[in-house]
Design a protein around this motif. Sequence first.
Motif, short mmCIF file in Angstrom:
data_model
loop_
_atom_site.label_atom_id
_atom_site.label_comp_id
_atom_site.label_asym_id
_atom_site.label_seq_id
_atom_site.Cartn_x
_atom_site.Cartn_y
_atom_site.Cartn_z
N ALA A 315 0.67 -1.18 -0.09
CA ALA A 315 0.18 -0.02 -0.02
C ALA A 315 0.96 1.42 0.14
O ALA A 315 0.73 2.23 -0.71
N ALA A 316 1.90 1.31 0.74
CA ALA A 316 2.80 2.43 0.86
C ALA A 316 3.61 2.59 -0.58
O ALA A 316 3.87 3.66 -1.08
N PHE A 317 3.76 1.45 -1.06
CA PHE A 317 4.47 1.68 -2.55
C PHE A 317 3.35 2.23 -3.57
O PHE A 317 3.95 3.25 -4.33
N ILE A 318 2.29 1.76 -3.64
CA ILE A 318 1.17 2.40 -4.35
C ILE A 318 1.09 3.91 -4.06
O ILE A 318 1.06 4.70 -4.92
N HIS A 319 0.97 4.27 -2.79
CA HIS A 319 0.63 5.72 -2.57
C HIS A 319 1.77 6.54 -2.97
O HIS A 319 1.71 7.88 -3.40
N ARG A 320 3.16 6.07 -2.74
CA ARG A 320 4.30 6.60 -3.07
C ARG A 320 4.29 7.04 -4.59
O ARG A 320 4.29 7.92 -5.13
N ASN A 321 3.92 5.92 -5.20
CA ASN A 321 3.61 6.17 -6.89
C ASN A 321 2.72 7.20 -7.41
O ASN A 321 2.97 7.34 -8.41
N GLY A 322 1.62 7.08 -6.54
CA GLY A 322 0.54 7.92 -6.77
C GLY A 322 0.93 9.49 -6.87
O GLY A 322 0.15 10.34 -7.38
N ARG A 323 2.18 9.76 -6.46
CA ARG A 323 2.51 11.35 -6.54
C ARG A 323 2.97 11.67 -7.95
O ARG A 323 3.02 12.69 -8.38
N THR A 324 3.15 10.63 -8.88
CA THR A 324 3.50 11.06 -10.23
C THR A 324 2.33 10.37 -11.16
O THR A 324 1.36 9.56 -10.84
N ALA A 325 2.37 10.59 -12.25
CA ALA A 325 1.52 10.11 -13.40
C ALA A 325 0.07 10.68 -12.98
O ALA A 325 -0.90 10.12 -13.00
N ARG A 326 -0.19 12.06 -12.48
CA ARG A 326 -1.41 12.60 -11.91
C ARG A 326 -2.16 13.31 -13.05
O ARG A 326 -1.50 13.77 -14.13
N MET A 327 -3.55 12.94 -12.92
CA MET A 327 -4.40 13.73 -13.76
C MET A 327 -3.95 13.64 -15.33
O MET A 327 -3.91 14.59 -16.07
N SER A 328 -3.61 12.40 -15.82
CA SER A 328 -3.30 11.95 -17.06
C SER A 328 -1.92 12.32 -17.55
O SER A 328 -1.62 12.48 -18.64
N GLU A 329 -1.13 12.91 -16.59
CA GLU A 329 0.41 13.33 -17.08
C GLU A 329 1.23 12.08 -16.91
O GLU A 329 1.15 11.35 -16.16
N ASN A 330 2.45 12.12 -17.55
CA ASN A 330 3.38 11.03 -17.62
C ASN A 330 3.88 11.39 -16.53
O ASN A 330 4.57 12.27 -16.02
N GLY A 331 4.61 10.06 -16.22
CA GLY A 331 5.54 9.98 -15.02
C GLY A 331 6.15 8.59 -14.91
O GLY A 331 5.74 7.91 -15.47
N SER A 332 7.47 8.80 -14.44
CA SER A 332 8.19 7.25 -14.19
C SER A 332 8.31 7.13 -12.63
O SER A 332 8.84 7.95 -11.96
N VAL A 333 8.81 5.72 -12.29
CA VAL A 333 9.07 5.22 -11.06
C VAL A 333 10.25 4.27 -11.15
O VAL A 333 10.34 3.54 -12.19
N TYR A 334 10.97 4.69 -10.21
CA TYR A 334 12.59 3.92 -10.21
C TYR A 334 12.88 3.17 -8.86
O TYR A 334 12.52 3.77 -7.68
#
Length: 441
Positions: A315-334
């Motif tokens: 759940a924490a991993f998902i919440h962290r990743n939710g900071r990017t790719a918001r509102m249809s914008e692009n983002g990456s996770v490493y």
Amino acid sequence: MSYFAVMDFYDKVRAGLGLDGWTFVQQESIRNFKDYKEVILYAPTGSGKTLAFLVPLAEQLLHDTTKGGLKALIFAPTRELALQIEQVFKSLKSGIGITACYGGHAVKTEEKNLSADPAVVVGTPGRIADHLRRGNLRVDSVRYFVIDEFDKCLEIGFLKEMEEVYREFSFLKKSVFCSATTLDAFPAFIQLANPVYINALKEMDQPDISYYSVAEEGKRLAKMEELICSFQLEPGIVFCNFREDADGLLSYFEERGYVATSYHGGMEQDERERSLIKFKNGSAPLLICTDLGARGLDIPSIKHIVHFQLPEKEAAFIHRNGRTARMSENGSVYVFEGDVTDVNYPLPGLKAFRVPGEPDYYLPEWTTVYFSAGKKDKINKVDLLGFICQKGKVSKDDVGMITVLDNSAYVAVRSDLLPELLHELRKYKIKGQKVRISVAR
């Protein structure tokens, strides 16, 4: 109120906010808000959840014929989220009064704000319960009740305070419960009578997840530096599991000339606030934080999320990743390759990432300037913009985001204008007041 009048309200709000349309969770909330006593929103960060409950709430309040008294109460688990909700509500320009109450804020200031009889109060459950006990707040007139980040409120341990306040309601008309994860059961004090469930958890596109190879574990910091360099000042968040690691990583980057800032529970409230301001205005493009920064922060256009350490729970991993790719914008996770085999949850869609070439690091375009005066000194954004442009002899394009707090203000200005700009500004008073001006640290 006619259907067309309601639709006209929503169209005006959408146009005023500069939105092309409503997100899935916003559409569903607007469609169902009026007809159900309980609305349960399962929505991830970046789905437009805040507007999903605030816009229909504002529409209902505008046509509430009851006189005076508190009409809507909103709970949020953190100070930052409470302030964000307050700011978003004000951006609707509905004319409905709202005030925020939270720990770390002067109680006397909040007492004064509450005495003005606002229609909406947003705050942390602990502070709201405290005001209730002190007699500063009456909630028996509340008709609309919202708990944002309900799962986080329960995780932090606000169950007792939420129940204490809930039991004081007398005329509750509607409840909204928002959560970033599905709840197996609601606390016993909440009796659901006619709920509608709006689940947006599967509607959001997931960001790409790249793993970054580290040949030797001792090379992790060096590899981090390569990775951050490759972002070329695009905003990114680095997540650590512990405060000490966040501070250590910040020191590592600062010693090498990088501009970064940190955010975690061990910092004072004003330090955390200053860090977020610098990150939002682009003067510190890298935010290094613990999971405190995984939820409740309204920071758009974050392009990169780096897990310096993977969290223990999915759940924490998902919440962290939710900071990017918001509102249809692009983002990456490493993530780091060596960490992948040590977690007990799946990491779907992993792909290898290599830094392209030898990236250079450039200093940010903006620098944050601190002013030792704010709202209580009758200074606002217009005052600061005019002062900087006139006395500093710069154009409006040379001034970025302006944030005015109760006793201070922060302004992003172009880095190449310093220190000459500071030298000029320090010669003058603002609205007849001598104000300390310096680079925000």
